[in-house]
Design a protein around this motif. Structure first.
Motif, PDB file in Angstrom:
ATOM      1  N   ALA A   1       0.856  -1.182   0.000  1.00  0.00           N
ATOM      2  CA  ALA A   1       0.000   0.000   0.000  1.00  0.00           C
ATOM      3  C   ALA A   1       0.889   1.228   0.000  1.00  0.00           C
ATOM      4  N   ASN A   2       0.318   2.353  -0.416  1.00  0.00           N
ATOM      5  CA  ASN A   2       1.054   3.605  -0.444  1.00  0.00           C
ATOM      6  C   ASN A   2       1.255   4.121   0.972  1.00  0.00           C
ATOM      7  N   VAL A   3       2.465   4.542   1.273  1.00  0.00           N
ATOM      8  CA  VAL A   3       2.794   5.059   2.595  1.00  0.00           C
ATOM      9  C   VAL A   3       3.200   6.525   2.457  1.00  0.00           C
ATOM     10  N   GLY A   4       2.566   7.391   3.231  1.00  0.00           N
ATOM     11  CA  GLY A   4       2.920   8.803   3.219  1.00  0.00           C
ATOM     12  C   GLY A   4       2.447   9.560   2.008  1.00  0.00           C
TER      13      GLY A   4
ATOM     14  N   ASN B   1       5.509   8.171  -3.490  1.00  0.00           N
ATOM     15  CA  ASN B   1       5.735   7.087  -4.446  1.00  0.00           C
ATOM     16  C   ASN B   1       6.358   5.866  -3.780  1.00  0.00           C
ATOM     17  N   ILE B   2       6.161   5.747  -2.470  1.00  0.00           N
ATOM     18  CA  ILE B   2       6.723   4.642  -1.690  1.00  0.00           C
ATOM     19  C   ILE B   2       5.599   3.667  -1.347  1.00  0.00           C
ATOM     20  N   TYR B   3       5.862   2.371  -1.604  1.00  0.00           N
ATOM     21  CA  TYR B   3       4.864   1.332  -1.351  1.00  0.00           C
ATOM     22  C   TYR B   3       5.490   0.256  -0.470  1.00  0.00           C
ATOM     23  N   LYS B   4       4.823  -0.007   0.658  1.00  0.00           N
ATOM     24  CA  LYS B   4       5.317  -0.969   1.638  1.00  0.00           C
ATOM     25  C   LYS B   4       4.202  -1.938   2.017  1.00  0.00           C
ATOM     26  N   ASN B   5       4.583  -2.966   2.774  1.00  0.00           N
ATOM     27  CA  ASN B   5       3.608  -3.933   3.264  1.00  0.00           C
ATOM     28  C   ASN B   5       2.580  -3.209   4.132  1.00  0.00           C
ATOM     29  N   ARG B   6       1.343  -3.336   3.752  1.00  0.00           N
ATOM     30  CA  ARG B   6       0.297  -2.576   4.450  1.00  0.00           C
ATOM     31  C   ARG B   6       0.125  -2.998   5.895  1.00  0.00           C
ATOM     32  N   LYS B   7       0.588  -4.179   6.260  1.00  0.00           N
ATOM     33  CA  LYS B   7       0.455  -4.653   7.639  1.00  0.00           C
ATOM     34  C   LYS B   7       1.484  -4.012   8.573  1.00  0.00           C
TER      35      LYS B   7
ATOM     36  N   HIS C   1     -10.472  -4.019 -10.176  1.00  0.00           N
ATOM     37  CA  HIS C   1     -10.380  -3.796 -11.616  1.00  0.00           C
ATOM     38  C   HIS C   1      -8.931  -3.816 -12.109  1.00  0.00           C
ATOM     39  N   SER C   2      -7.946  -3.720 -11.181  1.00  0.00           N
ATOM     40  CA  SER C   2      -6.540  -3.700 -11.591  1.00  0.00           C
ATOM     41  C   SER C   2      -5.691  -4.414 -10.548  1.00  0.00           C
ATOM     42  N   LEU C   3      -4.753  -5.209 -11.032  1.00  0.00           N
ATOM     43  CA  LEU C   3      -3.823  -5.920 -10.159  1.00  0.00           C
ATOM     44  C   LEU C   3      -2.398  -5.609 -10.603  1.00  0.00           C
ATOM     45  N   ILE C   4      -1.564  -5.184  -9.651  1.00  0.00           N
ATOM     46  CA  ILE C   4      -0.157  -4.892  -9.921  1.00  0.00           C
ATOM     47  C   ILE C   4       0.690  -5.960  -9.242  1.00  0.00           C
ATOM     48  N   LEU C   5       1.510  -6.634 -10.019  1.00  0.00           N
ATOM     49  CA  LEU C   5       2.420  -7.646  -9.486  1.00  0.00           C
ATOM     50  C   LEU C   5       3.818  -7.053  -9.405  1.00  0.00           C
ATOM     51  N   ASP C   6       4.330  -6.924  -8.195  1.00  0.00           N
ATOM     52  CA  ASP C   6       5.688  -6.400  -7.989  1.00  0.00           C
ATOM     53  C   ASP C   6       6.671  -7.560  -8.101  1.00  0.00           C
ATOM     54  N   PHE C   7       7.369  -7.626  -9.223  1.00  0.00           N
ATOM     55  CA  PHE C   7       8.332  -8.701  -9.489  1.00  0.00           C
ATOM     56  C   PHE C   7       9.776  -8.206  -9.383  1.00  0.00           C
ATOM     57  N   SER C   8      10.006  -7.163  -8.602  1.00  0.00           N
ATOM     58  CA  SER C   8      11.362  -6.629  -8.478  1.00  0.00           C
ATOM     59  C   SER C   8      12.313  -7.623  -7.828  1.00  0.00           C
ATOM     60  N   ALA C   9      11.791  -8.561  -7.036  1.00  0.00           N
ATOM     61  CA  ALA C   9      12.636  -9.565  -6.383  1.00  0.00           C
ATOM     62  C   ALA C   9      12.588 -10.915  -7.084  1.00  0.00           C
ATOM     63  N   VAL C  10      11.862 -11.011  -8.184  1.00  0.00           N
ATOM     64  CA  VAL C  10      11.767 -12.270  -8.934  1.00  0.00           C
ATOM     65  C   VAL C  10      12.912 -12.303  -9.946  1.00  0.00           C
ATOM     66  N   SER C  11      13.908 -13.123  -9.687  1.00  0.00           N
ATOM     67  CA  SER C  11      15.103 -13.141 -10.537  1.00  0.00           C
ATOM     68  C   SER C  11      14.948 -14.039 -11.751  1.00  0.00           C
ATOM     69  N   PHE C  12      14.088 -15.063 -11.660  1.00  0.00           N
ATOM     70  CA  PHE C  12      13.916 -15.933 -12.818  1.00  0.00           C
ATOM     71  C   PHE C  12      12.600 -16.687 -12.730  1.00  0.00           C
TER      72      PHE C  12
ATOM     73  N   ILE D   1       2.021  -4.919 -20.465  1.00  0.00           N
ATOM     74  CA  ILE D   1       1.650  -4.975 -19.049  1.00  0.00           C
ATOM     75  C   ILE D   1       2.822  -4.611 -18.142  1.00  0.00           C
ATOM     76  N   PHE D   2       4.013  -4.431 -18.704  1.00  0.00           N
ATOM     77  CA  PHE D   2       5.194  -4.176 -17.876  1.00  0.00           C
ATOM     78  C   PHE D   2       5.414  -2.675 -17.695  1.00  0.00           C
ATOM     79  N   PHE D   3       5.639  -2.272 -16.422  1.00  0.00           N
ATOM     80  CA  PHE D   3       5.927  -0.882 -16.083  1.00  0.00           C
ATOM     81  C   PHE D   3       7.215  -0.825 -15.261  1.00  0.00           C
ATOM     82  N   LEU D   4       7.836   0.353 -15.266  1.00  0.00           N
ATOM     83  CA  LEU D   4       9.126   0.480 -14.579  1.00  0.00           C
ATOM     84  C   LEU D   4       8.978   0.333 -13.069  1.00  0.00           C
ATOM     85  N   THR D   5       8.037   1.070 -12.485  1.00  0.00           N
ATOM     86  CA  THR D   5       7.871   1.066 -11.033  1.00  0.00           C
ATOM     87  C   THR D   5       6.412   0.875 -10.671  1.00  0.00           C
ATOM     88  N   THR D   6       6.195   0.602  -9.401  1.00  0.00           N
ATOM     89  CA  THR D   6       4.828   0.459  -8.905  1.00  0.00           C
ATOM     90  C   THR D   6       4.054   1.760  -9.066  1.00  0.00           C
ATOM     91  N   HIS D   7       4.715   2.886  -8.799  1.00  0.00           N
ATOM     92  CA  HIS D   7       4.029   4.174  -8.894  1.00  0.00           C
ATOM     93  C   HIS D   7       3.644   4.495 -10.334  1.00  0.00           C
TER      94      HIS D   7
END
Length: 759
Positions: free
Chosen positions: A507-510, A513-519, A642-653, A703-709
């Motif tokens: 979720a967005n924090v502050g 353009n910073i997104y962290k675990n909402r929990k 209506h929209s799902l964003i998959l953060d694959f920044s840590a998915v190496s392969f 479907i690929f974007f540079l950042t979550t923001h």
């Protein structure tokens, strides 16, 4: 453009998808080397390459010409003498662990140092016997040459004759094991596979050496108590040895027991003094040497051998024996054990060398270290020595007494040489129990690693678990099998870590353009109808199912179930519409029948593939809002996504199986009108997907974007444009010219669409 304002900054740039970024910023065309190119480079020859290879094979040619005689020589002399005295005593003591006469330990303390002087890359380690390695060699020696001489294997030079003693057979077997271990290390070094040591983590080495210290302690009890204990090498051998010791405890030689306890107490106390006052002491107190001199004098003066029947070193032959060829039959029986000995010896030495290289800021070469230790063991085994590595305590002495280079090592070898050729006979009255006590005195550091378990548990539970499992396996199964089982378990933990990754919803924090675990945060903001899901590990065949389940848990529904429900509902709606039983009004559907019973055809499982197809309403005269009220008895779960964003920044392969599974998930989501975006992925990641024909008419590379923001802003603009009152030119301007403020606002020259109004 980036504009800094104090500790804040404003970024002005377009919202970038991968495709848009690639169109605006062209990538360089880089050609990657093929396997043939690497072969050509490997076998090419030039004067510079020849010089580089020569210097790498003989590191002494690099550091010896730069030796600072006035600054370093005196320190190296003091260090060499101190280390040499310790090496003599440890060589004698550790030979008992190999179950061979103590005098052969001097060869193991001499020859490896000479070879390493020319070929090694570390300036501070002291090469020679190491208790763990000696214990591993001794276990194999006892298995091949048990106490019953009739079971002895054949050894070279007519050693199978009746005149061959048990000790001679064991010496030759230990030498053969050492040569084979050296050959394995040499081959690994030549093939440049020194990286194999990375599979032995610090936790594994720590647990293994601690377990080996327990084995050493138990093995030395028979010398401290002077008992006849049969050798055991199979699993649970340590418990069998303890049973044998306690079953004949009444036969203990009191003189040996008292002597060894006194030696142990004094050595532990003085070592503690050396540790606490090392900053004030010019050199550590050579307590091993002092106690050896005293114990030898007392044993000789009071004739302990005849009066108390203690076991002594006995006659020590002066000089060297002729080299012997190794027995190939021993190679065949010990190949697995020798591989373990080669790996452990190199891993321990490289770990210690790495510590000193970081402390004194000089490079070491793992592959060259393998070559150096391989040739050291080959030469040492040829002269009846046993496998060498580096003892932690001896290397500590060499470094703490001021050793600067391997000049100190060569001087320590000279001290060992003097004992071998000249004064070794003076140690004949020394009790074996004294050597056993000195060997145990060097285990304090290993045994103290028990205190690290709690700290390790707080840092990383997996590492702590590796330590515990390694320790238990090495104790119960023995050092050889225990090491193999520990490595297998360690690799299994890697699978566990990636097979069950800690996925999270961001979720967005502050309002930035910073997104962290909402929990993890109190004030978080989530765009309405948007989910951001992060996977922190590679996705492969073993965890694709876990990934899919975690994704379903995050979004709150199964896309496949929704898709099938909608297709079944669509069939019913078509049927009602064709029969004229369904009317569409501005307020919704009006059905002229009270109920509709499912037909067998609709519920037939053979039609399951049809239900998985994309939803097609082109033949209907109206559009269906699946989140509104549907005709009676037609129930489809409503979704607010209506929209799902998959953060694959840590998915190496991704592997082929996971690609297939991921594509299935994306198709299901797209078919129920949930837009999917993937962010943070590397270019190589996308190129691999392209090579594997991942994209098609449904799943495209857009479907690929540079950042979550970037993806969030794209979604907000896309949803806003669908109801926008701006002209086409204004919409185009908004799409390509905006500023991301630190407060999370999306600002255009003529208008502002603040993000916080969406959250």
């Amino acid at each position: 453009m980036i504009e800094p304002f104090g500790n804040q900054y404003i970024v002005a740039r377009p919202v970038y998808s991968k495709n848009a970024f690639g169109e605006e910023h062209k990538k360089k065309c880089r050609s990657h080397k093929t396997f043939l190119d690497h072969l050509k480079e490997c076998f090419s020859c030039s004067s510079k390459k020849a010089k580089r290879i020569a210097l790498s094979l003989f590191p002494i040619a690099s550091w010896l010409p730069a030796y600072r005689i006035k600054e370093w020589l005196l320190s190296d002399i003091v260090s060499g003498i101190s280390t040499g005295l310790v090496a003599v005593l440890q060589g004698l003591a550790f030979a008992l662990l190999v179950n061979i006469p103590p005098s052969y330990g001097l060869y193991a303390a001499f020859f490896p140092v000479i070879v390493y002087f020319f070929l090694g890359t570390s300036k501070h380690i002291s090469v020679g016997p190491f208790p763990v390695l000696s214990m591993m060699v001794g276990a194999v020696v006892v298995r091949i040459v048990p106490d019953i001489s009739e079971s002895a294997v054949e050894v070279p030079n007519n050693s199978t004759s009746n005149g061959t003693t048990l000790d001679e057979q064991r010496v030759l077997v230990a030498a053969a094991i050492t040569v084979l271990s050296g050959i394995i290390q040499l081959i690994m070094g030549v093939l440049q596979i020194g990286f194999v040591v990375i599979y032995l983590s610090d936790s594994l080495i720590s647990g293994f050496t601690t377990a080996a210290a327990i084995h050493v302690l138990v093995s030395q009890l028979k010398f401290m108590l002077q008992l006849t204990v049969p050798a055991h090498t199979d699993p649970f051998s340590i418990f069998k040895v303890l049973q044998s010791v306690f079953s004949q405890i009444e036969k203990t030689n009191i003189a040996d027991l008292v002597t060894s306890l006194i030696i142990l107490l004094v050595v532990f106390v003085v070592k503690e003094i050396n540790q606490r006052y090392k900053a004030k002491l010019p050199v550590p107190i050579p307590i091993e040497l002092i106690m050896t001199v005293i114990a030898t004098g007392v044993s000789y003066g009071f004739d302990f051998k005849n009066r108390f029947k203690v076991a002594v070193i006995g006659e020590m032959p002066s000089g060297f024996q002729a080299p012997v060829p190794p027995d190939v039959k021993v190679f065949q029986d010990t190949i697995g054990d020798c591989f373990a000995i080669a790996i452990v010896g190199f891993a321990v030495a490289f770990s210690v060398a790495s510590v000193y290289s970081l402390k004194y800021d000089y490079p070491i070469d793992g592959n060259q270290e393998l070559i150096a230790f391989g040739l050291s063991n080959i030469v040492c085994g040829s002269f009846r020595g046993f496998a060498s590595s580096t003892a932690l305590s001896r290397s500590g002495v060499q470094e703490s007494t001021g050793g600067k280079t391997q000049i100190a090592g060569i001087l320590s070898a000279i001290i060992v040489l003097i004992v071998i050729v000249a004064i070794g006979f003076l140690l004949a009255p020394l009790q074996k129990s004294v050597l056993a006590a000195l060997a145990l005195g060097n285990l304090k550091g290993m045994l103290m690693q028990f205190a690290e378990i709690g700290r390790l548990w707080r840092k990383d539970k997996y590492d702590c678990l590796i330590w515990i499992v390694t320790f238990i396996c090495a104790i119960v199964l023995g050092l050889g099998l225990g090491l193999a089982a520990s490595i297998a378990f360690q690799l299994l933990t890697i699978v566990f870590r990636t097979q069950f990754p800690k996925c999270s919803t961001l979720a967005n924090v502050g309002r930035s353009n910073i997104y962290k675990n909402r929990k993890d945060y109190y004030e978080t903001y989530e765009p309405e109808g948007v989910k951001i899901f992060r996977c922190p590990s590679p996705i492969y065949f073993a965890n694709i199912g876990f990934f899919k389940q975690k994704l379903i848990d995050a979004i709150g529904f199964s896309p496949l179930r929704i898709l099938r429900k909608r297709n079944k509902a669509l069939k019913k709606i078509r049927k009602l519409q064709k029969q004229g039983l369904l009317q569409v009004t501005p307020k919704g559907f009006i059905c002229t029948v009270d109920g509709l019973k499912d037909s067998d055809e609709e519920l037939d499982n053979n039609q399951i593939e049809e239900l998985d197809q994309p939803i097609n309403t082109a033949d209907l005269p109206f559009q269906i809002d699946w989140n509104s009220d549907l005709p009676v008895n037609i129930v489809v779960p409503k979704i607010n996504l209506h929209s799902l964003i998959l953060d694959f920044s840590a998915v190496s392969f991704l592997d082929i199986s996971s690609m297939r599974g991921l594509k299935t998930i994306l198709r299901e989501l797209l078919r129920i009108q949930v837009d999917v975006y993937i962010v943070g992925s590397d270019d190589d990641f996308i190129e691999k997907l392209t090579r594997c024909e991942f994209f098609d008419d449904e799943v495209t590379d857009s479907i690929f974007f540079l950042t979550t923001h970037d993806a969030v802003l794209h979604i907000l603009m896309k949803k806003d444009y669908s109801t926008s009152k701006f002209s086409h030119s204004q919409e185009k301007e908004m799409e390509h010219d905006f500023t991301i403020n630190t407060n999370g606002g999306l600002r255009n020259r003529e208008c502002q669409v603040p993000l916080e109004t969406r959250f």
